[in-house]
Scaffold this active site. Structure first.
Site, short mmCIF file in Angstrom:
data_model
loop_
_atom_site.label_atom_id
_atom_site.label_comp_id
_atom_site.label_asym_id
_atom_site.label_seq_id
_atom_site.Cartn_x
_atom_site.Cartn_y
_atom_site.Cartn_z
N TYR A 157 0.82 -1.21 0.00
CA TYR A 157 0.00 0.00 0.00
C TYR A 157 0.86 1.27 0.00
O TYR A 157 0.43 2.31 -0.50
CB TYR A 157 -0.90 0.04 1.25
N LYS A 217 3.03 -15.15 2.89
CA LYS A 217 3.29 -15.95 1.69
C LYS A 217 4.81 -16.18 1.63
O LYS A 217 5.49 -15.81 0.66
CB LYS A 217 2.76 -15.18 0.47
N ASP A 231 -2.98 -18.12 0.75
CA ASP A 231 -3.94 -18.85 -0.10
C ASP A 231 -4.64 -19.93 0.73
O ASP A 231 -5.86 -20.09 0.67
CB ASP A 231 -3.24 -19.44 -1.34
N ASP A 288 -6.56 -6.89 4.10
CA ASP A 288 -7.66 -6.23 3.39
C ASP A 288 -8.57 -7.30 2.77
O ASP A 288 -9.79 -7.27 2.92
CB ASP A 288 -7.09 -5.32 2.30
N ASP A 304 -12.48 -8.85 4.29
CA ASP A 304 -13.73 -8.84 3.50
C ASP A 304 -14.32 -10.24 3.45
O ASP A 304 -15.52 -10.45 3.59
CB ASP A 304 -13.48 -8.36 2.06
#
Ligand code: IPM
Ligand code: MG
Length: 357
Positions: free
Chosen positions: A140, A190, A222, A246, A250
């Site tokens: 970001y 990751k 994942d 983020d 959601d």
């Protein structure tokens, strides 16, 4: 001392949902809570008012406040603006300017809403996860970033970057929260592909030495996405970077019935915080008085808990929300058979009425 709350409604459904949360704050004030509210503009509203998605006056207001209540930012009318002028930039800048690095996003299923979730009730019933998302670093904010021409074609690039101090401070927040809960922490990254994640994992392991009671696990993002829908109750606290957080937050919101239910707290090192629903500005339903204000109202509860250390009033607000759901009162996004569907403003009134008991 009077506590100052900066109120930043923002765009889309922001003003209507924030108005309901303000009703709750006004009710608490009437009952003796020593607070003072002051409004400011942010996002598209900031751009319209002052040509800047984070106007100077708003930043000043936010700096001087003890806590900030934010609605949502963004709308299609602003999508064509230069990137630095877009509403989202205002939100990212206020997070960065105020050093709000720890973003707490609880995913909690209220039993009455088990039917509203797209997952089977037995998969989600009793769900209570806390996602701790790092909020001021990662891809970001990493430099360099941009779109430029290389070898005769355009390339877009961003930089995923974490310093060890950034990882350490958010890991500490997550471990501290785990200590107050079920003492299980899952760090999501990751590390099989990204150096940035490799460092993340090393630093989390270092911090873990100070928390021998916390059971720490590591999961690739994942797999975490899969496990969240497969068996979400395996998680207690999740700590992760900005972009993974983020996305996963959601996803987690859907477990709890509706994204309209999830509040959040973004804290600095002294627990000064900005409180906002995790959903966006929903321009498609803006101005229609049908948005769900509960995530914003529950964000007020988080403000009371984390910044004002006022557990009694935090519980009072949360119990009022539970009471309203138990009465079968629903906004359209969480409507189930046999319930009473109400408008956004009526939901705010119902919560205040439930607080008055
Ligand atoms: C969120 C939002 C923001 C983010 C957007 C609006 C910039 O999706 O708070 O989750 O990506 O952080
Ligand atoms: Mg998001």
């Amino acid at each position: 001392m009077t506590k100052k709350i900066a109120v930043l409604p923002g765009d889309g459904i922001g003003p209507e949902i924030v108005a309901q949360a303000v009703k709750v704050l006004d009710a608490l004030k009437a009952d003796g809570l020593d607070i003072e509210l002051e409004e400011g503009t942010i996002g598209g509203a900031g751009y319209d008012a002052a040509g800047d998605p984070l106007p100077e006056a708003t930043l000043k207001l936010a700096r001087e406040a003890d806590a900030i209540l934010l609605g949502a930012v963004g709308g299609p009318e602003y999508d064509k603006l230069d990137r630095p002028l877009r509403p989202e930039r205002g939100l990212l800048r206020i997070r960065k300017e105020l050093n709000l690095f720890a973003n707490l996003r609880p995913a909690l299923l209220y039993p009455e809403l088990a039917e509203a979730s797209s997952l089977k009730p037995e998969v989600v019933s009793g769900l209570d996860i806390m996602i701790v998302r790092e909020l001021t670093g990662d891809v970001y904010f990493g430099q360099p970033r941009g779109i430029e021409e290389r070898n005769g074609e355009r390339v877009g690039f961003n930089t995923m970057l974490y310093s060890e101090s950034e990882v350490r401070r958010v890991a500490r927040v997550a471990f501290d929260i785990a200590m107050k809960r079920d003492k299980r922490l899952c760090s999501v990254e990751k590390a099989n592909v990204l150096e940035c994640s490799e460092l993340w994992r090393e630093v989390v392991l270092e911090v873990a030495r100070d928390y021998p009671e916390v059971e720490l696990s590591h999961m690739y993002v994942d797999n975490a996405a899969m496990q969240l829908v497969k068996w979400p109750k395996q998680f207690d606290v999740i700590v992760t970077g900005n972009i993974f957080g983020d996305i996963l937050s959601d996803q987690a919101s859907m477990l709890s019935g509706s994204i309209g239910m999830l509040p959040s707290a973004s804290l600095d090192k002294d627990n000064k915080g900005m409180y906002e629903p995790i959903h966006g500005s929903a321009p498609d339903i803006a101005g229609q008085d049908k948005a769900n204000p509960l995530a914003t109202i529950l964000s007020v509860a988080m403000m009371l808990r984390y910044t004002f250390a006022d557990e009694v009033n935090a519980k009072r607000v949360e119990d009022a929300v539970k009471g309203v759901l138990a009465q079968g009162i629903r906004t359209v996004d969480i409507a189930t058979e046999g319930c009473q569907t109400v408008a956004c403003s009526a939901m705010g009134d119902a919560v205040v009425a439930a607080m008055r008991g």
